[in-house]
Design a protein around this motif. Sequence first.
Motif, PDB file in Angstrom:
ATOM      1  N   ALA A 140      -1.188  -0.849   7.973  1.00  0.00           N
ATOM      2  CA  ALA A 140      -1.581   0.538   7.719  1.00  0.00           C
ATOM      3  C   ALA A 140      -0.378   1.380   7.301  1.00  0.00           C
ATOM      4  O   ALA A 140      -0.486   2.231   6.408  1.00  0.00           O
ATOM      5  N   ALA A 141       0.781   1.144   7.928  1.00  0.00           N
ATOM      6  CA  ALA A 141       1.986   1.895   7.557  1.00  0.00           C
ATOM      7  C   ALA A 141       2.379   1.601   6.117  1.00  0.00           C
ATOM      8  O   ALA A 141       2.701   2.522   5.351  1.00  0.00           O
ATOM      9  N   ILE A 142       2.347   0.341   5.725  1.00  0.00           N
ATOM     10  CA  ILE A 142       2.697  -0.025   4.345  1.00  0.00           C
ATOM     11  C   ILE A 142       1.731   0.620   3.367  1.00  0.00           C
ATOM     12  O   ILE A 142       2.136   1.214   2.365  1.00  0.00           O
ATOM     13  N   GLU A 143       0.437   0.524   3.632  1.00  0.00           N
ATOM     14  CA  GLU A 143      -0.552   1.108   2.732  1.00  0.00           C
ATOM     15  C   GLU A 143      -0.429   2.632   2.665  1.00  0.00           C
ATOM     16  O   GLU A 143      -0.568   3.228   1.597  1.00  0.00           O
ATOM     17  N   THR A 144      -0.145   3.265   3.798  1.00  0.00           N
ATOM     18  CA  THR A 144      -0.040   4.727   3.842  1.00  0.00           C
ATOM     19  C   THR A 144       1.166   5.221   3.062  1.00  0.00           C
ATOM     20  O   THR A 144       1.046   6.137   2.241  1.00  0.00           O
ATOM     21  N   VAL A 145       2.334   4.636   3.271  1.00  0.00           N
ATOM     22  CA  VAL A 145       3.512   5.101   2.530  1.00  0.00           C
ATOM     23  C   VAL A 145       3.392   4.761   1.051  1.00  0.00           C
ATOM     24  O   VAL A 145       3.938   5.465   0.202  1.00  0.00           O
ATOM     25  N   HIS A 146       2.640   3.708   0.722  1.00  0.00           N
ATOM     26  CA  HIS A 146       2.415   3.383  -0.685  1.00  0.00           C
ATOM     27  C   HIS A 146       1.621   4.490  -1.377  1.00  0.00           C
ATOM     28  O   HIS A 146       1.811   4.747  -2.572  1.00  0.00           O
ATOM     29  N   ARG A 147       0.747   5.164  -0.634  1.00  0.00           N
ATOM     30  CA  ARG A 147       0.002   6.318  -1.173  1.00  0.00           C
ATOM     31  C   ARG A 147       0.857   7.582  -1.155  1.00  0.00           C
ATOM     32  O   ARG A 147       0.367   8.672  -1.393  1.00  0.00           O
ATOM     33  N   ASN A 148       2.137   7.421  -0.829  1.00  0.00           N
ATOM     34  CA  ASN A 148       3.095   8.525  -0.732  1.00  0.00           C
ATOM     35  C   ASN A 148       2.743   9.512   0.377  1.00  0.00           C
ATOM     36  O   ASN A 148       3.032  10.698   0.279  1.00  0.00           O
TER      37      ASN A 148
END
Length: 161
Positions: A140-148
């Motif tokens: 979830a952290a990776i996906e969230t920061v990928h969405r900036n």
Amino acid sequence: MGKFLRDFESPWRPGTYHHPTQPPLTGELIRVATIDAHPLFRRGIEAAIRNSNIVIVDEGATTEDGLRILADKDTDILVIDMIAPSIDFPVLASAAVQCQIHIVVLVASTADDQHNLVRALRGGARGFVLKGACLEDLVAAIETVHRNEPWIDCRIANRMI
């Protein structure tokens, strides 16, 4: 494997978790590089992202490895351990922020104090996840920061509020 483990039905499988408020990303691969002194942690990230749209494109254990990865410009997210002796976090974070391409820094650390969180965010990190987090939170952290969008591990955030 014993009968009990073979018959156990778990709804969770490594790498299949998606944040409940966001639909899963489709089609687009998230390219992640890991800079961590511990190979076991790097293998753990690989296990966490299995069967997801996240792929490890490179890894390393030192500041020099991180600078090489940044120069390759084939990475969306750089997961960095900010307190490992072989990694100079300010140098890597600054290099990532100054890159010609958009690379997001996600700190993965055992340091669960406000000082290190603030240091990471001021250094340019978009997120901070504790190494003791469950695999779902890491994905979830990776996906969230990928969405900036920012990600701060809830165990630290709860103490700061």
